[in-house]
Enzyme design. Structure first.
Site, PDB file in Angstrom:
ATOM      1  N   ARG A 123     -21.182  27.542  62.416  1.00  0.00           N
ATOM      2  CA  ARG A 123     -22.559  27.071  62.182  1.00  0.00           C
ATOM      3  C   ARG A 123     -23.165  27.712  60.939  1.00  0.00           C
ATOM      4  O   ARG A 123     -23.858  27.054  60.151  1.00  0.00           O
ATOM      5  CB  ARG A 123     -23.435  27.376  63.400  1.00  0.00           C
ATOM      6  CG  ARG A 123     -23.161  26.475  64.581  1.00  0.00           C
ATOM      7  CD  ARG A 123     -24.182  26.691  65.683  1.00  0.00           C
ATOM      8  NE  ARG A 123     -23.911  27.885  66.472  1.00  0.00           N
ATOM      9  CZ  ARG A 123     -24.753  28.898  66.643  1.00  0.00           C
ATOM     10  NH1 ARG A 123     -25.914  28.895  66.053  1.00  0.00           N
ATOM     11  NH2 ARG A 123     -24.405  29.921  67.409  1.00  0.00           N
ATOM     12  N   TRP A 157     -33.645  26.124  69.155  1.00  0.00           N
ATOM     13  CA  TRP A 157     -33.728  26.304  67.702  1.00  0.00           C
ATOM     14  C   TRP A 157     -32.408  25.931  67.043  1.00  0.00           C
ATOM     15  O   TRP A 157     -32.393  25.245  66.018  1.00  0.00           O
ATOM     16  CB  TRP A 157     -34.057  27.756  67.347  1.00  0.00           C
ATOM     17  CG  TRP A 157     -35.334  28.287  67.880  1.00  0.00           C
ATOM     18  CD1 TRP A 157     -36.351  27.592  68.459  1.00  0.00           C
ATOM     19  CD2 TRP A 157     -35.726  29.656  67.901  1.00  0.00           C
ATOM     20  NE1 TRP A 157     -37.355  28.438  68.834  1.00  0.00           N
ATOM     21  CE2 TRP A 157     -36.994  29.710  68.512  1.00  0.00           C
ATOM     22  CE3 TRP A 157     -35.125  30.832  67.474  1.00  0.00           C
ATOM     23  CZ2 TRP A 157     -37.681  30.919  68.690  1.00  0.00           C
ATOM     24  CZ3 TRP A 157     -35.806  32.035  67.655  1.00  0.00           C
ATOM     25  CH2 TRP A 157     -37.066  32.070  68.248  1.00  0.00           C
ATOM     26  N   ASP A 293     -34.212  40.154  73.990  1.00  0.00           N
ATOM     27  CA  ASP A 293     -34.720  41.373  73.362  1.00  0.00           C
ATOM     28  C   ASP A 293     -36.207  41.570  73.620  1.00  0.00           C
ATOM     29  O   ASP A 293     -36.660  42.681  73.906  1.00  0.00           O
ATOM     30  CB  ASP A 293     -34.448  41.336  71.858  1.00  0.00           C
ATOM     31  CG  ASP A 293     -33.491  42.430  71.426  1.00  0.00           C
ATOM     32  OD1 ASP A 293     -32.960  43.148  72.285  1.00  0.00           O
ATOM     33  OD2 ASP A 293     -33.266  42.571  70.212  1.00  0.00           O
ATOM     34  N   ARG A 490     -28.369  35.007  61.510  1.00  0.00           N
ATOM     35  CA  ARG A 490     -27.447  36.100  61.241  1.00  0.00           C
ATOM     36  C   ARG A 490     -26.828  35.957  59.858  1.00  0.00           C
ATOM     37  O   ARG A 490     -26.322  34.895  59.489  1.00  0.00           O
ATOM     38  CB  ARG A 490     -26.355  36.137  62.313  1.00  0.00           C
ATOM     39  CG  ARG A 490     -26.495  37.310  63.253  1.00  0.00           C
ATOM     40  CD  ARG A 490     -27.619  37.139  64.242  1.00  0.00           C
ATOM     41  NE  ARG A 490     -27.283  36.386  65.411  1.00  0.00           N
ATOM     42  CZ  ARG A 490     -26.751  36.905  66.516  1.00  0.00           C
ATOM     43  NH1 ARG A 490     -26.462  38.166  66.601  1.00  0.00           N
ATOM     44  NH2 ARG A 490     -26.525  36.133  67.565  1.00  0.00           N
TER      45      ARG A 490
END
Length: 537
Positions: A123, A157, A293, A490
């Site tokens: 991705r 998302w 998180d 990322r």
């Protein structure tokens, strides 16, 4: 990540071995961060401009011939990054302003993608390829492998982002895009609102729909919405903000540094206001996608400010967490069934330790997963930070809370010993630590290292030299200067500066717990007493 009760069992370090102004510097930073708390308990900081989103918007403005004044401000922002030390930023700025002939060979794609977890690789490669196509840096020819466009198991998302990338790259294969794809992309567009606060997704969707007929007004409205977030420097950020994440971490750091009870209670009340019906929290107010998180950090704040008073909200949050636990004992970032991640699992383990009497099985399995993910050098797979020490400090805190952390060859003992060795061996000559091996020191990575040392080390010298370096990064107003640390998606770094203040204060709070009390005359500004709470702090 709150203070660990096990830290009290470690030998105290002499305050005389540390900088004379350590207590004063800690108090100044604590007061600065307290001053950043709004009356409603939130700590707010807009995300700073980023070259990626700025380049995408400039290309879109060039395509539509809209908003020429805003386009000029974007161009000036990008011009300031023509000589950026970051290869991708430099490439994008030059491609947008100077044309594609000046960007060949400027980016090692494989090296760039190595900073993202393996399971996101296809991705991320497709996203990067789409960006390079849009700025004209590479031709729109070869499509990525089909698995780059697979939506199975993706959170909302990622589903929208992948669909937008597919549409952008589908010039040679229009059959790849169907009515359901277009409906999904259009569903994110509402004039005046950035869907989920995510400007990268917003701009990707606009580019995807710009290639489809009949969307001129939608594109114009979307551009106007994006420009509502144009920063004073002319650039566009990755996200509008991540104020819930900032607020939760500020609460933990302020508790560690001994902030007054009313200050901490205001933060807790803000988090209670933002808790979603399903028990979780998203990274910012208005976003719907909860993440592990934010849930973990919010649980810690509620535990620290009143485990009995907040028993029901904590219970709902724990249920939301445990519903996402994988069969390997680890936890993903967003969605059940997604791959478990070491960084996220370490955060969860710290939160679960606040309920250790009821969650010992989940904690044991989380630590076993963490130990299995740790590399021989003490580091972990890439996470949401540019610094390899980010997961290291989280995992160390989780492991040192476990009764077996001094039992030879237990998962907890293996985690802490490897982590301590990595931190000790990677300290720079100036006393600080860098994001990766050989990198120059920065305040945030140094804070991560200091937390690791305070939780486990017996030798005060590395911590004393690290503290001295950290204080050299303090500004006159008490805040801390550092470099971009956060990553999203990322591989792509972004900046929310107050996080450097938060993690530095957390480190200094952990460090203070290890120091023997100094004579009163050596402390210029005494910290407020810690509010404490029953059980483990």
């Amino acid at each position: 990540m709150r203070l660990a009760a096990t830290t009290l069992a470690l030998p105290r370090w002499h305050s005389t071995d540390f900088p004379d102004d350590l207590a004063l510097a800690t108090a100044r930073l604590r007061l600065y961060l307290e001053s950043r708390i709004d009356p409603d308990g939130a700590v707010r900081e807009p995300c700073h401009s980023r070259v990626l989103e700025s380049a995408l918007l400039l290309v879109l403005l060039d395509r539509t011939r809209l908003e020429p004044a805003a386009r000029d401000r974007l161009a000036r922002y990008l011009a300031a990054h023509r000589e950026s030390p970051t290869p991708l930023d430099r490439l994008l700025a030059r491609a947008c302003l100077d044309g594609p002939s000046n960007v060949a060979g400027q980016l090692d794609v494989d090296d760039f993608l190595s900073h993202a977890p393996d399971f996101t690789g296809p991705r991320k490669r497709a996203l990067l390829h789409a960006v390079l196509v849009l700025v004209g840096a590479v031709p729109a020819t070869d499509l990525p492998a089909p698995d780059a466009f697979c939506l199975h198991g993706l959170h909302t998302w990622a589903r929208v982002q992948v669909t937008a990338v597919k549409a952008i790259l589908a010039h040679a294969r229009p059959d790849l895009i169907d009515a359901h794809d277009l409906d999904l992309l259009r569903s994110t567009q509402q004039p005046g609102t950035v869907w989920e606060g995510h400007l990268l997704v917003h701009l990707s969707v606009l580019h995807a729909l710009a290639a489809q007929p009949g969307h001129q007004q939608l594109i114009a409205d979307g551009i106007h919405t994006a420009l509502q977030h144009q920063r004073p420097d002319g650039g566009i950020p990755f996200i509008c903000d991540e104020d819930t994440w900032v607020t939760a971490n500020a609460g933990v750091a302020l508790h560690a540094a001994g902030a007054p009870v009313p200050v901490l209670d205001r933060i807790a009340q803000r988090l209670l206001h933002l808790q979603q019906p399903g028990g979780g929290w998203s990274y910012t107010e208005g976003a719907q996608l909860a993440d592990v998180d934010d849930i973990s950090a919010s649980i810690e704040v509620l535990h620290l400010t009143g485990p009995h008073v907040h028993r029901q909200p904590i219970s709902r949050a724990l249920d939301a967490l445990l519903a996402l636990r994988g069969p390997d004992g680890g936890f993903p970032t967003y969605q059940v069934g997604a791959p478990s991640e070491a960084c996220i699992t370490a955060g969860v383990a710290n939160a679960l330790c606040s309920q250790a009497d009821r969650q010992h099985t989940a904690i044991d399995e989380a630590l076993t997963f963490l130990a299995s993910q740790q590399h021989p050098d003490g580091s972990f797979p890439p996470d949401w930070s540019k610094s390899r020490l980010h997961t290291v400090f989280r995992a160390t805190l989780a492991a040192t809370r476990h009764p077996s952390h001094r039992t030879p060859n237990s998962p907890a003992q293996r985690i802490t010993s490897r982590a301590a060795r990595l931190v000790t061996n990677s300290q720079n000559t100036d006393g600080g630590w860098g994001q990766q091996h050989g990198d120059t020191s920065d305040a945030t990575s140094t804070a991560y290292a200091l937390i690791t040392l305070a939780a486990h080390s017996t030798d005060p010298d590395p911590a004393a030299r690290g503290a001295a370096y950290l204080l050299t990064q303090q500004r006159p107003d008490g805040s801390i200067t550092s470099i971009p640390d956060s990553i999203g998606p990322r591989g792509f770094a972004f900046t929310v500066p107050v996080l450097a203040d938060i993690f530095s204060l957390l480190a200094l709070g952990h460090l203070a717990r290890r120091l023997a009390p100094a004579p009163p005359q050596q402390i210029s500004v005494p910290a407020s007493p810690s509010p404490g709470c029953p059980g483990e702090p």
